[in-house]
Design a protein around this motif. Structure first.
Motif, PDB file in Angstrom:
ATOM      1  N   UNK A 132      -6.521   4.819   3.228  1.00 32.95           N
ATOM      2  CA  UNK A 132      -5.870   3.570   3.609  1.00 32.95           C
ATOM      3  C   UNK A 132      -6.693   2.351   3.232  1.00 32.95           C
ATOM      4  N   UNK A 183      16.889   1.644  12.555  1.00 31.94           N
ATOM      5  CA  UNK A 183      15.466   1.780  12.854  1.00 31.94           C
ATOM      6  C   UNK A 183      15.181   2.719  14.026  1.00 31.94           C
ATOM      7  N   UNK A 187      12.438  -2.278   8.935  1.00 28.29           N
ATOM      8  CA  UNK A 187      11.863  -0.989   8.557  1.00 28.29           C
ATOM      9  C   UNK A 187      11.995  -0.045   9.750  1.00 28.29           C
ATOM     10  N   UNK A 222       3.966   8.001  16.491  1.00 26.57           N
ATOM     11  CA  UNK A 222       3.651   8.410  15.124  1.00 26.57           C
ATOM     12  C   UNK A 222       2.171   8.176  14.819  1.00 26.57           C
ATOM     13  N   UNK A 242       4.257   5.235  10.179  1.00 31.00           N
ATOM     14  CA  UNK A 242       3.679   5.915   9.014  1.00 31.00           C
ATOM     15  C   UNK A 242       2.854   4.956   8.169  1.00 31.00           C
ATOM     16  N   UNK A 243       3.409   3.748   7.947  1.00 25.29           N
ATOM     17  CA  UNK A 243       2.698   2.761   7.134  1.00 25.29           C
ATOM     18  C   UNK A 243       1.311   2.503   7.703  1.00 25.29           C
ATOM     19  N   UNK A 244       1.241   2.301   9.014  1.00 25.13           N
ATOM     20  CA  UNK A 244      -0.053   1.959   9.617  1.00 25.13           C
ATOM     21  C   UNK A 244      -0.941   3.169   9.776  1.00 25.13           C
ATOM     22  N   UNK A 245      -0.318   4.328   9.924  1.00 29.32           N
ATOM     23  CA  UNK A 245      -1.092   5.566   9.986  1.00 29.32           C
ATOM     24  C   UNK A 245      -1.864   5.736   8.677  1.00 29.32           C
ATOM     25  N   UNK A 246      -1.168   5.466   7.565  1.00 24.36           N
ATOM     26  CA  UNK A 246      -1.815   5.581   6.255  1.00 24.36           C
ATOM     27  C   UNK A 246      -2.794   4.428   6.042  1.00 24.36           C
ATOM     28  N   UNK A 247      -2.340   3.213   6.358  1.00 24.56           N
ATOM     29  CA  UNK A 247      -3.117   1.994   6.105  1.00 24.56           C
ATOM     30  C   UNK A 247      -4.469   2.032   6.812  1.00 24.56           C
ATOM     31  N   UNK A 302      -9.941   6.252  -4.976  1.00 26.43           N
ATOM     32  CA  UNK A 302      -9.428   5.134  -4.214  1.00 26.43           C
ATOM     33  C   UNK A 302      -9.170   3.983  -5.183  1.00 26.43           C
ATOM     34  N   UNK A 308      11.353   2.353  12.699  1.00 20.29           N
ATOM     35  CA  UNK A 308      10.137   2.292  13.499  1.00 20.29           C
ATOM     36  C   UNK A 308       9.165   3.405  13.175  1.00 20.29           C
ATOM     37  N   UNK A 309       9.696   4.578  12.817  1.00 16.70           N
ATOM     38  CA  UNK A 309       8.752   5.650  12.491  1.00 16.70           C
ATOM     39  C   UNK A 309       8.061   5.368  11.164  1.00 16.70           C
ATOM     40  N   UNK A 310       8.761   4.662  10.250  1.00 15.84           N
ATOM     41  CA  UNK A 310       8.128   4.306   8.982  1.00 15.84           C
ATOM     42  C   UNK A 310       7.049   3.254   9.222  1.00 15.84           C
ATOM     43  N   UNK A 353      -6.252   4.754   7.661  1.00 12.81           N
ATOM     44  CA  UNK A 353      -7.120   5.912   7.413  1.00 12.81           C
ATOM     45  C   UNK A 353      -8.287   5.533   6.518  1.00 12.81           C
ATOM     46  N   UNK A 395       0.823  -1.197   0.000  1.00 12.78           N
ATOM     47  CA  UNK A 395       0.000   0.000   0.000  1.00 12.78           C
ATOM     48  C   UNK A 395       0.869   1.264   0.000  1.00 12.78           C
ATOM     49  N   UNK A 396       1.964   1.219   0.761  1.00 11.78           N
ATOM     50  CA  UNK A 396       2.881   2.352   0.801  1.00 11.78           C
ATOM     51  C   UNK A 396       3.509   2.569  -0.577  1.00 11.78           C
TER      52      UNK A 396
END
Lengths: 265, 289
Positions: B129, A200, B111, B229, B118-123, A37, B113-115, B125, A21-22
């Protein structure tokens, strides 16, 4: 047998879906992200990646991160190798206590150290330098590296050391010419974990830098809080941070299982 | 293995001790220093004794964060450990697929940790997402920035996504070390699948499992970046775990005394748990040999 394969496949799909998705978002324009979408980019664009490769505030983040990660890995391995040798070969005063004390540093929450680190490195004039972050990450990487290397070194029979000394090798020469090559896979695994945990980490890297040595993770979190809307560029930056990880895994893929097998992570 | 007794080995350990002393002992001493003193600015400090500890240990804010932290770590362990074992058992033992599976599974671990955040923040939404949109399409109300339960579920699923692979890889390595002869013997004895797992695989895995539990406990107990995040500790303070609370107190509000006292309590809790694990582990080691 069928259900087993299904479980594995489902798990891998679960792992890859958010990453896909990213990637999907990083190849879209912001208008497309917010308006339609879709499961794949309708209007493929690399503009988001171009932003990162042309804007110094973005690509410097990657350069800075790489510098301190490499510095950290080098420092850690240089000091951890002799120490791990000492722990695997000698009994000395307080060795067990020292070993446990080292490991407790792996257990220390970085949040506890954020403020004192900030003050310490400001006081010695290292604030906002790459070496400050590299040294700070030694806090959890050195204990880990010593632990991993000690495991590998204990697997090398002591007779080899004895034979080498009888043959007239001095300790430094024996260590660099004979011993180090013998545990090269262990060094690979230790370097992998140093790289990984330094790459990380965000909290310490963000606390100890402001402009000159700002890490990519700090750049990303600050962009979110400032503009908060440029999803495409943010996604592209995220994808680019995953690539070094993939490269590193690829190079050490044969050692990973071995390193884990020793139960030393 | 017998070791040589030689105190000169200290020279080999010295560089490590010096670096760790610089980056651990000095900062820790600063924390201890703040924890027992009070200041009114100007770098003048007064002895405060255990006042800060009393304040922190009695405050509702600390109790709340500590409770949430324990709940989070408990849920994480009770999901990731069984799931990790199950997947390790399901993985192919040899063949072309093994390195492929291993690389894909190790991916989330590398990956930043902040990414991951970010991934889950977007996923998650609803507007952009996949997860949020899918749940919305199914008619399930889901909003991790407003609803406490949704925020918790998102963080837990994220952590499962991020860290289960570590448990899988550890257990897989443990399983690989079991010789084929054991399975053959079990087959001759007509052992059921459950019996094979209970009496052959589990005992062989218990060492790596302890390490997995220890690592997952420590790291989930120290979690900072991902919830910072994704939810920023919200909604309200529903996902404010110990580290987030501590950073807010120390760097946000600059309440040095209470923050330092809280740091020490926090560190001691982790140390206590790790020490117990460590003791159990070395006990098992001795029982084995």
């Amino acid at each position: 047998m069928k259900t087993k394969a299904l479980v594995t496949i489902l798990y891998i799909v679960f792992l890859l879906l958010p990453i896909y998705w990213l990637l999907n978002m990083s190849l879209k324009t912001n208008e497309e992200i917010l308006s339609t979408f879709s499961l794949w980019p309708q209007d493929l664009t690399f503009a988001n990646y171009m932003v990162i490769f042309t804007d110094p505030s973005w690509y410097n983040g990657y350069i800075n991160s790489t510098i301190y990660v490499v510095l950290n890995t080098i420092i850690t391995l240089l000091v951890a190798l002799p120490a791990a040798y000492a722990f695997s070969r000698y009994n000395f005063m307080g060795d067990k206590h020292l070993f446990f004390w080292l490991l407790t540093n792996r257990m220390a929450p970085p949040a506890v150290f954020a403020l004192p680190f900030f003050q310490l490195y400001s006081a010695v004039g290292l604030f906002d330098t790459h070496i400050a972050v590299a040294l700070a990450h030694c806090l959890f990487n050195i204990p880990l590296a010593v632990w991993i290397l000690e495991g590998f070194m204990s697997g090398v029979p002591r007779e080899i050391d004895e034979t080498a000394y009888i043959d007239g090798y001095s300790f430094p020469r024996f260590f660099t010419r004979i011993f180090t090559p013998m545990i090269s896979s262990g060094i690979g695994v230790a370097a992998f974990f140093c790289f990984m945990f330094s790459w990380v980490e965000l909290l310490l890297a963000r606390t100890l830098t402001s402009v000159d040595a700002k890490s990519i993770s700090a750049t990303m979190t600050r962009t979110v809080s400032a503009s908060g809307l440029d999803w495409g560029v943010l996604a592209a930056a995220g994808i680019l941070t995953i690539i070094p990880g993939i490269l590193v895994i690829y190079f050490v893929r044969n050692y990973i299982a071995k390193g884990f097998a020793l139960g030393r992570v | 293995m017998n070791k040589w007794s030689d105190n000169r080995a200290w020279w080999l350990v010295l560089p490590v001790v010096l670096i760790v002393a610089f980056s651990a002992v000095i900062p820790l001493m600063t924390v201890v220093n703040y924890a027992f003193q009070d200041t009114f600015g100007n770098n003048e400090f007064y002895w405060a004794g255990i006042e800060w500890f009393q304040e922190v240990l009695r405050s509702d804010r600390f109790h709340g964060a500590l409770g949430r932290q324990f709940l989070f770590s408990f849920i994480i362990l009770s999901i990731e450990i069984p799931l990790g074992i199950a997947i390790a058992l399901a993985m192919p033992k040899k063949g072309l697929w093994v390195p492929f599976c291993l690389i894909l599974m190790a991916l989330p671990l590398l990956i930043p940790w902040n990414v991951v955040g970010t991934i889950w923040q977007i996923f998650g939404r609803i507007d952009i997402g996949l997860l949020g949109a899918a749940l919305d399409g199914l008619g399930i109300e889901y909003n991790y920035t407003q609803n406490t339960i949704d925020a918790w579920v998102t963080l837990i699923v994220m952590d499962v996504w991020h860290w289960t692979s570590l448990v899988v890889l550890l257990c897989y390595a443990g399983l690989q070390s079991i010789p084929d002869a054991y399975y053959q013997a079990a087959r001759i004895d007509g052992a059921s699948k459950w019996a094979t797992f209970r009496f052959i695989q589990l005992p062989k895995m218990n060492r790596v499992l302890l390490i997995a539990v220890l690592l997952r406990f420590m790291d989930s107990f120290m979690i900072y970046t991902e919830p910072f995040v994704v939810t920023g500790g919200g909604p309200g303070n529903a996902t404010t775990f110990l580290s987030i609370d501590l950073v807010q107190m120390a760097i946000g509000q600059f309440d040095l005394g209470p923050a330092a006292a809280m740091s020490l309590v926090y560190f001691l809790i982790i140390l206590l748990f790790s020490w117990v694990f460590f003791t159990v582990m070395s006990y098992l080691d001795r029982a084995e040999s």
